[in-house]
Scaffold this motif. Sequence first.
Motif, PDB file in Angstrom:
ATOM      1  N   TRP A 109      20.597  70.269 -13.131  1.00  0.00           N
ATOM      2  CA  TRP A 109      20.326  68.909 -12.668  1.00  0.00           C
ATOM      3  C   TRP A 109      20.022  68.015 -13.857  1.00  0.00           C
ATOM      4  N   VAL A 110      20.400  66.760 -13.736  1.00  0.00           N
ATOM      5  CA  VAL A 110      20.249  65.784 -14.809  1.00  0.00           C
ATOM      6  C   VAL A 110      18.877  65.121 -14.706  1.00  0.00           C
ATOM      7  N   ASP A 111      18.135  65.190 -15.789  1.00  0.00           N
ATOM      8  CA  ASP A 111      16.805  64.570 -15.847  1.00  0.00           C
ATOM      9  C   ASP A 111      16.970  63.094 -16.215  1.00  0.00           C
ATOM     10  N   LEU A 112      16.578  62.200 -15.308  1.00  0.00           N
ATOM     11  CA  LEU A 112      16.766  60.760 -15.531  1.00  0.00           C
ATOM     12  C   LEU A 112      15.450  60.058 -15.853  1.00  0.00           C
ATOM     13  N   THR A 113      14.519  60.788 -16.474  1.00  0.00           N
ATOM     14  CA  THR A 113      13.235  60.204 -16.845  1.00  0.00           C
ATOM     15  C   THR A 113      13.418  59.243 -18.013  1.00  0.00           C
ATOM     16  N   ASN A 114      13.491  57.959 -17.697  1.00  0.00           N
ATOM     17  CA  ASN A 114      13.671  56.902 -18.701  1.00  0.00           C
ATOM     18  C   ASN A 114      14.913  57.142 -19.556  1.00  0.00           C
ATOM     19  N   ARG A 115      16.010  57.556 -18.906  1.00  0.00           N
ATOM     20  CA  ARG A 115      17.227  57.788 -19.695  1.00  0.00           C
ATOM     21  C   ARG A 115      18.490  57.627 -18.846  1.00  0.00           C
ATOM     22  N   ARG A 116      19.582  57.529 -19.568  1.00  0.00           N
ATOM     23  CA  ARG A 116      20.912  57.469 -18.952  1.00  0.00           C
ATOM     24  C   ARG A 116      21.589  58.821 -19.090  1.00  0.00           C
ATOM     25  N   ASP A 117      22.524  59.072 -18.191  1.00  0.00           N
ATOM     26  CA  ASP A 117      23.348  60.264 -18.326  1.00  0.00           C
ATOM     27  C   ASP A 117      24.602  60.040 -17.482  1.00  0.00           C
ATOM     28  N   ALA A 118      25.485  61.000 -17.499  1.00  0.00           N
ATOM     29  CA  ALA A 118      26.694  60.912 -16.690  1.00  0.00           C
ATOM     30  C   ALA A 118      26.980  62.283 -16.096  1.00  0.00           C
ATOM     31  N   LEU A 119      27.592  62.277 -14.932  1.00  0.00           N
ATOM     32  CA  LEU A 119      27.959  63.524 -14.259  1.00  0.00           C
ATOM     33  C   LEU A 119      29.403  63.415 -13.814  1.00  0.00           C
ATOM     34  N   ARG A 120      30.094  64.536 -13.838  1.00  0.00           N
ATOM     35  CA  ARG A 120      31.410  64.580 -13.221  1.00  0.00           C
ATOM     36  C   ARG A 120      31.283  65.303 -11.888  1.00  0.00           C
ATOM     37  N   VAL A 121      31.620  64.591 -10.836  1.00  0.00           N
ATOM     38  CA  VAL A 121      31.520  65.153  -9.485  1.00  0.00           C
ATOM     39  C   VAL A 121      32.862  64.954  -8.813  1.00  0.00           C
ATOM     40  N   GLY A 122      33.476  66.042  -8.411  1.00  0.00           N
ATOM     41  CA  GLY A 122      34.781  65.944  -7.758  1.00  0.00           C
ATOM     42  C   GLY A 122      35.822  65.288  -8.644  1.00  0.00           C
ATOM     43  N   GLY A 123      35.684  65.484  -9.960  1.00  0.00           N
ATOM     44  CA  GLY A 123      36.690  64.969 -10.881  1.00  0.00           C
ATOM     45  C   GLY A 123      36.495  63.516 -11.277  1.00  0.00           C
ATOM     46  N   VAL A 124      35.480  62.861 -10.752  1.00  0.00           N
ATOM     47  CA  VAL A 124      35.239  61.465 -11.134  1.00  0.00           C
ATOM     48  C   VAL A 124      33.890  61.348 -11.834  1.00  0.00           C
ATOM     49  N   ARG A 125      33.787  60.306 -12.684  1.00  0.00           N
ATOM     50  CA  ARG A 125      32.567  60.152 -13.465  1.00  0.00           C
ATOM     51  C   ARG A 125      31.581  59.222 -12.767  1.00  0.00           C
ATOM     52  N   LEU A 126      30.349  59.684 -12.668  1.00  0.00           N
ATOM     53  CA  LEU A 126      29.250  58.851 -12.190  1.00  0.00           C
ATOM     54  C   LEU A 126      28.322  58.594 -13.365  1.00  0.00           C
ATOM     55  N   ASP A 127      28.010  57.333 -13.604  1.00  0.00           N
ATOM     56  CA  ASP A 127      27.009  57.002 -14.609  1.00  0.00           C
ATOM     57  C   ASP A 127      25.656  56.855 -13.920  1.00  0.00           C
ATOM     58  N   LEU A 128      24.652  57.444 -14.524  1.00  0.00           N
ATOM     59  CA  LEU A 128      23.326  57.495 -13.912  1.00  0.00           C
ATOM     60  C   LEU A 128      22.312  56.868 -14.851  1.00  0.00           C
ATOM     61  N   ILE A 129      21.354  56.162 -14.260  1.00  0.00           N
ATOM     62  CA  ILE A 129      20.255  55.626 -15.054  1.00  0.00           C
ATOM     63  C   ILE A 129      18.980  55.817 -14.249  1.00  0.00           C
ATOM     64  N   GLY A 130      17.917  56.212 -14.930  1.00  0.00           N
ATOM     65  CA  GLY A 130      16.675  56.459 -14.210  1.00  0.00           C
ATOM     66  C   GLY A 130      15.469  56.043 -15.017  1.00  0.00           C
ATOM     67  N   VAL A 131      14.349  55.922 -14.306  1.00  0.00           N
ATOM     68  CA  VAL A 131      13.072  55.617 -14.966  1.00  0.00           C
ATOM     69  C   VAL A 131      12.011  56.593 -14.473  1.00  0.00           C
ATOM     70  N   ASP A 132      10.998  56.784 -15.328  1.00  0.00           N
ATOM     71  CA  ASP A 132       9.807  57.522 -14.920  1.00  0.00           C
ATOM     72  C   ASP A 132       9.036  56.658 -13.914  1.00  0.00           C
ATOM     73  N   ASP A 133       8.038  57.251 -13.257  1.00  0.00           N
ATOM     74  CA  ASP A 133       7.445  56.603 -12.084  1.00  0.00           C
ATOM     75  C   ASP A 133       6.824  55.229 -12.380  1.00  0.00           C
ATOM     76  N   PRO A 134       7.394  54.165 -11.811  1.00  0.00           N
ATOM     77  CA  PRO A 134       6.827  52.830 -12.010  1.00  0.00           C
ATOM     78  C   PRO A 134       5.445  52.677 -11.370  1.00  0.00           C
ATOM     79  N   HIS A 135       5.136  53.528 -10.383  1.00  0.00           N
ATOM     80  CA  HIS A 135       3.829  53.430  -9.718  1.00  0.00           C
ATOM     81  C   HIS A 135       2.703  53.789 -10.694  1.00  0.00           C
TER      82      HIS A 135
END
Length: 261
Positions: A109-135
Amino acid sequence: MLHVSDLHLIPSQRRKIEWVRSLAELEPDLVVDTGDNLAHVDSLAPLLHALEPLLAVPGAFVMGSNDYYAPVPKNPARYLLPDARVPFASEARLLPAGELATAMRDAGWVDLTNRRDALRVGGVRLDLIGVDDPHLDRDVFPAPEPAGSATDEPVLRVGVTHAPYRRVLDSMHDDGADLVLAGHTHGGQLCVPGLGALVTNCDIDRRRAKGLHGWPGARPDAPGGDASTWLHVSAGAGTSPYAQVRFACRPEATLLTLTAR
Ligand SMILES: [Fe+2]
């Protein structure tokens, strides 16, 4: 895409563990976990058992406050206050967030804690961006991607955050996210039939405490060409162990079916 959030698992919740395991039968192509997995210092092993079938699927995750700190006893009525936070560091006990993140990363699994990443799912690219808990004010929005750094265009840009704070949703929208996934609100947890959530436990409006909406606008009913980001807020599948009450707000995990433009 299976969206799981706010399990708040305690080791004795055997039915919940079996239910989470059964979600793999939905055969998602991607699992996104928006945090608050744990609610007890001994929950890590039962949680990993619950997630085991899902960890075999491509996934991404961020953490919530209840992955870092065990809940502390508090008056359940505090949930209805505008800011129900308790001083985490002073009162709470540490949870094994680091070990949880390591286990999820080791499973792929891709860790999106304050970072970007990309995944290939079913042959297509998904770009992911995440943040650590804003709360917990741990969110640091990742720097922009260098221009021309990717060899192909993503078919989808997905933002992931535990708590749907407005500043994070605005930043993800400005960053070009097509879809943002969040949890944290528990859908209001205690709802009034016909009226909905009373509180969101963050600064998002009560109308968008759960379900599929648009950000900043009302996306689902908008005509074509709307530039708003899709926003899915999960009502989550748990409660704080010290306020184990949900009313008119069923626990949930969500299977989102994405269709080509
Ligand atoms: Fe939660």
